[in-house]
Design a protein around this motif. Sequence first.
Motif, PDB file in Angstrom:
ATOM      1  N   VAL A   1       8.942  14.452 -28.162  1.00 29.54           N
ATOM      2  CA  VAL A   1       9.087  14.289 -29.942  1.00 29.54           C
ATOM      3  C   VAL A   1       8.651  13.363 -30.255  1.00 29.54           C
ATOM      4  CG1 VAL A   1      10.914  13.055 -30.597  1.00 29.54           C
ATOM      5  CG2 VAL A   1      11.633  15.146 -28.635  1.00 29.54           C
ATOM      6  N   PRO A   2       7.880  12.880 -32.014  1.00 30.83           N
ATOM      7  CA  PRO A   2       7.315  11.736 -32.034  1.00 30.83           C
ATOM      8  C   PRO A   2       8.111  10.695 -32.502  1.00 30.83           C
ATOM      9  CG  PRO A   2       8.012  13.236 -33.298  1.00 30.83           C
ATOM     10  CD  PRO A   2       8.879  13.838 -33.150  1.00 30.83           C
ATOM     11  N   PHE A   3       7.645   8.994 -31.640  1.00 27.07           N
ATOM     12  CA  PHE A   3       8.029   8.251 -32.112  1.00 27.07           C
ATOM     13  C   PHE A   3       7.136   6.912 -32.730  1.00 27.07           C
ATOM     14  CE2 PHE A   3      10.464  10.419 -27.932  1.00 27.07           C
ATOM     15  CZ  PHE A   3      11.774  10.286 -28.508  1.00 27.07           C
ATOM     16  N   ALA A   4       7.851   5.994 -32.962  1.00 28.02           N
ATOM     17  CA  ALA A   4       6.519   5.068 -33.677  1.00 28.02           C
ATOM     18  C   ALA A   4       6.663   3.701 -32.536  1.00 28.02           C
ATOM     19  CB  ALA A   4       7.236   4.134 -34.653  1.00 28.02           C
ATOM     20  N   GLU A   5       5.281   3.718 -32.181  1.00 27.98           N
ATOM     21  CA  GLU A   5       4.684   2.440 -31.432  1.00 27.98           C
ATOM     22  C   GLU A   5       4.755   3.585 -30.139  1.00 27.98           C
ATOM     23  OE1 GLU A   5       6.907  -0.954 -31.983  1.00 27.98           O
ATOM     24  OE2 GLU A   5       5.899  -1.515 -33.775  1.00 27.98           O
ATOM     25  N   LEU A   6       4.953   4.459 -29.621  1.00 27.81           N
ATOM     26  CA  LEU A   6       4.665   4.903 -28.495  1.00 27.81           C
ATOM     27  C   LEU A   6       3.744   4.777 -27.202  1.00 27.81           C
ATOM     28  CD1 LEU A   6       6.590   7.125 -26.094  1.00 27.81           C
ATOM     29  CD2 LEU A   6       5.204   8.563 -27.624  1.00 27.81           C
ATOM     30  N   ALA A   7       3.980   3.886 -26.266  1.00 30.93           N
ATOM     31  CA  ALA A   7       3.216   3.991 -24.777  1.00 30.93           C
ATOM     32  C   ALA A   7       3.481   5.048 -23.824  1.00 30.93           C
ATOM     33  CB  ALA A   7       3.506   2.422 -24.226  1.00 30.93           C
ATOM     34  N   HIS A   8       2.252   5.187 -23.542  1.00 33.43           N
ATOM     35  CA  HIS A   8       2.659   6.548 -22.546  1.00 33.43           C
ATOM     36  C   HIS A   8       1.480   5.922 -20.955  1.00 33.43           C
ATOM     37  CE1 HIS A   8       1.853   9.531 -25.768  1.00 33.43           C
ATOM     38  NE2 HIS A   8       1.224   8.645 -26.519  1.00 33.43           N
ATOM     39  N   GLY A   9       3.007   5.960 -20.143  1.00 36.73           N
ATOM     40  CA  GLY A   9       2.529   6.070 -18.527  1.00 36.73           C
ATOM     41  C   GLY A   9       2.305   6.582 -18.262  1.00 36.73           C
ATOM     42  N   TRP A  10       1.116   6.962 -17.192  1.00 38.29           N
ATOM     43  CA  TRP A  10       0.525   7.494 -16.192  1.00 38.29           C
ATOM     44  C   TRP A  10       0.265   7.369 -14.540  1.00 38.29           C
ATOM     45  CZ3 TRP A  10      -2.169  11.533 -18.220  1.00 38.29           C
ATOM     46  CH2 TRP A  10      -3.307  13.053 -17.388  1.00 38.29           C
ATOM     47  N   LEU A  11       1.149   8.144 -13.644  1.00 39.99           N
ATOM     48  CA  LEU A  11       1.518   7.252 -12.406  1.00 39.99           C
ATOM     49  C   LEU A  11       0.605   7.470 -11.229  1.00 39.99           C
ATOM     50  CD1 LEU A  11       5.361   9.405 -12.470  1.00 39.99           C
ATOM     51  CD2 LEU A  11       4.560   7.054 -11.532  1.00 39.99           C
ATOM     52  N   VAL A  12       0.269   6.792 -11.071  1.00 39.85           N
ATOM     53  CA  VAL A  12      -0.956   6.656  -9.527  1.00 39.85           C
ATOM     54  C   VAL A  12      -0.170   7.178  -8.277  1.00 39.85           C
ATOM     55  CG1 VAL A  12      -2.544   5.202  -8.723  1.00 39.85           C
ATOM     56  CG2 VAL A  12      -2.144   4.756 -10.417  1.00 39.85           C
ATOM     57  N   LEU A  13      -0.279   7.792  -7.323  1.00 37.19           N
ATOM     58  CA  LEU A  13       0.577   7.980  -6.194  1.00 37.19           C
ATOM     59  C   LEU A  13      -1.271   7.858  -5.159  1.00 37.19           C
ATOM     60  CD1 LEU A  13       1.227  11.897  -7.525  1.00 37.19           C
ATOM     61  CD2 LEU A  13       2.588  10.093  -8.083  1.00 37.19           C
ATOM     62  N   SER A  14       0.068   8.007  -3.717  1.00 38.86           N
ATOM     63  CA  SER A  14      -0.844   7.169  -2.569  1.00 38.86           C
ATOM     64  C   SER A  14      -2.030   8.536  -2.015  1.00 38.86           C
ATOM     65  CB  SER A  14       0.539   7.559  -2.109  1.00 38.86           C
ATOM     66  OG  SER A  14       0.930   7.990  -0.903  1.00 38.86           O
ATOM     67  N   THR A  15      -2.897   8.010  -1.681  1.00 38.19           N
ATOM     68  CA  THR A  15      -3.590   8.935  -0.981  1.00 38.19           C
ATOM     69  C   THR A  15      -4.138   9.026   0.228  1.00 38.19           C
ATOM     70  OG1 THR A  15      -5.665   7.496  -1.177  1.00 38.19           O
ATOM     71  CG2 THR A  15      -5.855   8.665  -2.969  1.00 38.19           C
ATOM     72  N   VAL A  16      -2.550   7.856   1.159  1.00 33.89           N
ATOM     73  CA  VAL A  16      -2.583   8.376   2.197  1.00 33.89           C
ATOM     74  C   VAL A  16      -1.795   8.759   3.023  1.00 33.89           C
ATOM     75  CG1 VAL A  16      -4.469   6.872   2.829  1.00 33.89           C
ATOM     76  CG2 VAL A  16      -1.607   5.613   2.639  1.00 33.89           C
ATOM     77  N   ALA A  17      -1.137   9.558   3.605  1.00 36.63           N
ATOM     78  CA  ALA A  17       0.088  10.391   4.542  1.00 36.63           C
ATOM     79  C   ALA A  17       1.073   9.325   4.630  1.00 36.63           C
ATOM     80  CB  ALA A  17      -0.551  10.852   5.401  1.00 36.63           C
ATOM     81  N   ARG A  18       0.529   7.881   5.406  1.00 37.47           N
ATOM     82  CA  ARG A  18       1.536   7.402   5.677  1.00 37.47           C
ATOM     83  C   ARG A  18       0.988   5.522   5.887  1.00 37.47           C
ATOM     84  NH1 ARG A  18       4.873   7.471  11.666  1.00 37.47           N
ATOM     85  NH2 ARG A  18       6.179   5.799  11.933  1.00 37.47           N
ATOM     86  N   GLY A  19       1.973   5.146   5.366  1.00 40.83           N
ATOM     87  CA  GLY A  19       1.075   3.305   6.438  1.00 40.83           C
ATOM     88  C   GLY A  19       2.013   2.628   4.812  1.00 40.83           C
ATOM     89  N   ARG A  20       1.159   1.319   4.348  1.00 36.34           N
ATOM     90  CA  ARG A  20       0.844   0.736   3.861  1.00 36.34           C
ATOM     91  C   ARG A  20       0.488   0.119   2.956  1.00 36.34           C
ATOM     92  NH1 ARG A  20       6.643  -1.423   4.553  1.00 36.34           N
ATOM     93  NH2 ARG A  20       7.446  -1.188   6.844  1.00 36.34           N
ATOM     94  N   VAL A  21       0.844  -0.345   1.269  1.00 39.36           N
ATOM     95  CA  VAL A  21       0.152  -0.753   0.077  1.00 39.36           C
ATOM     96  C   VAL A  21      -0.488  -2.217   0.487  1.00 39.36           C
ATOM     97  CG1 VAL A  21      -0.524  -1.100  -2.256  1.00 39.36           C
ATOM     98  CG2 VAL A  21       1.477   1.197  -1.274  1.00 39.36           C
ATOM     99  N   ARG A  22      -1.553  -2.373   0.797  1.00 40.59           N
ATOM    100  CA  ARG A  22      -2.331  -3.932   1.214  1.00 40.59           C
ATOM    101  C   ARG A  22      -2.231  -4.447  -0.344  1.00 40.59           C
ATOM    102  NH1 ARG A  22      -6.022  -2.427   4.019  1.00 40.59           N
ATOM    103  NH2 ARG A  22      -7.965  -3.702   2.300  1.00 40.59           N
ATOM    104  N   SER A  23      -2.798  -3.977  -1.071  1.00 39.55           N
ATOM    105  CA  SER A  23      -2.671  -4.555  -2.529  1.00 39.55           C
ATOM    106  C   SER A  23      -3.442  -3.775  -3.688  1.00 39.55           C
ATOM    107  CB  SER A  23      -4.439  -5.706  -2.166  1.00 39.55           C
ATOM    108  OG  SER A  23      -5.370  -5.094  -1.734  1.00 39.55           O
ATOM    109  N   VAL A  24      -3.070  -3.976  -4.646  1.00 39.39           N
ATOM    110  CA  VAL A  24      -2.986  -3.271  -6.427  1.00 39.39           C
ATOM    111  C   VAL A  24      -4.333  -3.785  -6.633  1.00 39.39           C
ATOM    112  CG1 VAL A  24      -1.893  -2.272  -7.840  1.00 39.39           C
ATOM    113  CG2 VAL A  24      -0.712  -1.973  -5.412  1.00 39.39           C
ATOM    114  N   GLU A  25      -5.229  -3.494  -6.926  1.00 36.92           N
ATOM    115  CA  GLU A  25      -6.023  -4.672  -7.740  1.00 36.92           C
ATOM    116  C   GLU A  25      -5.810  -4.482  -9.461  1.00 36.92           C
ATOM    117  OE1 GLU A  25      -7.541  -6.711  -6.384  1.00 36.92           O
ATOM    118  OE2 GLU A  25      -7.140  -5.851  -4.490  1.00 36.92           O
ATOM    119  N   ALA A  26      -4.698  -4.803  -9.977  1.00 33.87           N
ATOM    120  CA  ALA A  26      -4.587  -4.426 -11.530  1.00 33.87           C
ATOM    121  C   ALA A  26      -5.426  -5.140 -12.233  1.00 33.87           C
ATOM    122  CB  ALA A  26      -2.768  -5.239 -10.950  1.00 33.87           C
ATOM    123  N   GLY A  27      -5.877  -6.238 -11.823  1.00 32.03           N
ATOM    124  CA  GLY A  27      -6.432  -6.839 -12.853  1.00 32.03           C
ATOM    125  C   GLY A  27      -7.395  -6.655 -13.705  1.00 32.03           C
TER     126      GLY A  27
END
Length: 714
Positions: free
Chosen positions: A36-62
């Motif tokens: 379905v088309p929309f004006a000014e449509l943005a797109h999101g892309w998910l990032v999934l964990s590559t480890v099976a158990r633990g915690r996210v220490r940091s996300v280098e978003a900059g």
Amino acid sequence: MTTTTAAPAARSVGTAHVRVEGRDKVTGAARYAGEVPFAELAHGWLVLSTVARGRVRSVEAGPVRDMPGVLDVLHHGHALPVDADWVLPVLGTKPDPIVALFQTDQVPYAGWPVALVVAETSEQARKAAEALVVHYDTEPFDIAFSAERPDAYPAAGSGGPGVTEKGDLEAELAASAVVLDAEYTTPQEHHHPMEPHAATARWDGDRLEVFDSTQGSSWIADHLAKLFRLDPAAVQVRAEHVGGAFGSKGEVRVQQVAAVMAATLLRRPVRVVLTRRQMFSLVGYRSATAQRVRLGADRDGRLRALEHRSLNMTSTVRVFVGPATSVSRVMYDAPAHHTANEVVRLDVPTPSYVRAPGEAPGSFALESAIDELAVRCGTDPIELRVRNEPERGPVSGNPFSSRNVIACFRYGARRFGWAERDPRPGVRRDGRWLLGTGTAAATYHVGAAPSTASVTAEADGTFSVRIAAADIGTGARTALTLIAADALAVAPDRVRVHVGDSGFGPAVPAGGSMGTRSWAWAIRMAADELRERLVPGVPVPPQGVTARADTTAAVVGLAQQAPRERHTFGAQFAEVAVDPASGEVRVRRMLGVFAAGRIVNPLTARSQFVGGMIWGISMALHEEATLDRATGGLVGADLAGYHIAAHADVPHIEAYWVDDPDPDDPVGVKGIGEVGNVGAAAAVANAVWHATGVRHRDLPIRPDRILTGGAPDA
């Protein structure tokens, strides 16, 4: 125009009718959620964990935010708050904690969503998501699934209590002339509908609109309102066309939550589409099972004892029970009758509903065991089932509303040519091929849930039906057109059915084989009221005349009546050819006969049954997802490495049905979505035994397993 409701020459329900939206689909006019088309449509892309158990220490978003087209990076340090502490209607459980998106740094399994990159284009979002660096603190993980797990425990679920017990099992086994004690396993299976999961969210002032691929638009609207603490009246979800679901689109999922969260922060439309690889961990799957069946019988095959225990894996964050023993709780009775559904919590994604959630794997174990028992008793497999036909529910003790499973076997046996079958295994050949035939029973429960609908008499003489049903490719829109036409006593071409909009009011999702049954009640009630309001010969005003109905009281009233066991039933037949030199197994033909209530549209109903039977072939011979002990994720999590039945694997398949209308349903409908998938794998496996004399209790029956042998000849 003056409206008339004179009855058409013939009833519509029960006659073959092409899909009313068929032309739109083949010409591309019908659009899925990601189109379905929309004006000014943005797109999101998910990032999934590559480890099976633990915690996210940091996300280098900059660095990623500086990439071309990137608008934002959402993660546990930058997200909107959501509330997942509430109970899902009908299911009676809390939502999967995965929809509490980016609320914690916890990673409970491989493939858990840890970030969302939003950009101007899908390509920019993907490139940035693949460049995003996430650091983890890892912990030891446990993905080992086996029947010997000491931490397994019984758990209640959609199939009823965790444990049911009647009679002295050990005493009846000891008194039995014939005893079978066997273990059966089925692997992980994943559902990948033609249309991937997709959602687009946008704000129109203070109203949230979501264009979604879902099995239940009104349900998702309610879920999103609760998650984001919104006024339910301000949330609208639309899903006019859905390209398949199989249970994976029944609950709120991460793509809807991610799209709403990003659209709220950016104040512009955002679309999130899951990739095939992402779907392996984000939308549920059929858990592996380890099942034990113990049967005790007199020499003539009459059961004295039945025990069926099933173990499935679940995640550490949510318990999901695959009720594999639900088939045993319905199909056969015995003085001693014990069943148990058990789970073990592992560091894996949460399983979920997949077409015939427990019945498909459960029927493989039970119906294979019944076949083995028939061989040991020297009794024809169909005759043994006839001798063990119960008069009442084995567990509940309630009478059956109808039970025509033996009629299915009798009719199917005649069409399949069962009487000419030589019961001895390994004696029929066609060149290098060993030939065999097998059969199995099928069943699935019948249910209904409250729904609302409106029917409008238009001034031009047509009628508009509006209901928040979902046509997930099953032909529901067409079936409802036929039902409405009969309820209004007009021809189908005067009816227009509109579905998939939560604005039409609450309606049960398409799931549990109860969609058409539930929606039909609402449409019939609204149509009946409308016919009472229309006066023959009096013109309909330009704005039309509308009647609305809510079936809550009717559904509750039925439940309060004398309780009955309500189920569909069926008989599956298969013929296979096995090459003992290469291990290749080919299904040559299948035939299924079903007792599934009144068939609304034979054309699309046959497709439903045949589709389930094809899935049974795939389950028996092909499908198998394997966990990687080194990473905790799946080996080859894509459709290139996940084997399914292709065109060359699908033989001549026939589907028939016997007359079986439900006397307590306004249309006589029961439901057909799942039952075609039940028992099909067992029929194939039983045919492989008949061809080779070797019993295979572990699915899939791969060539290497044929070559190395299965269980000894019964």
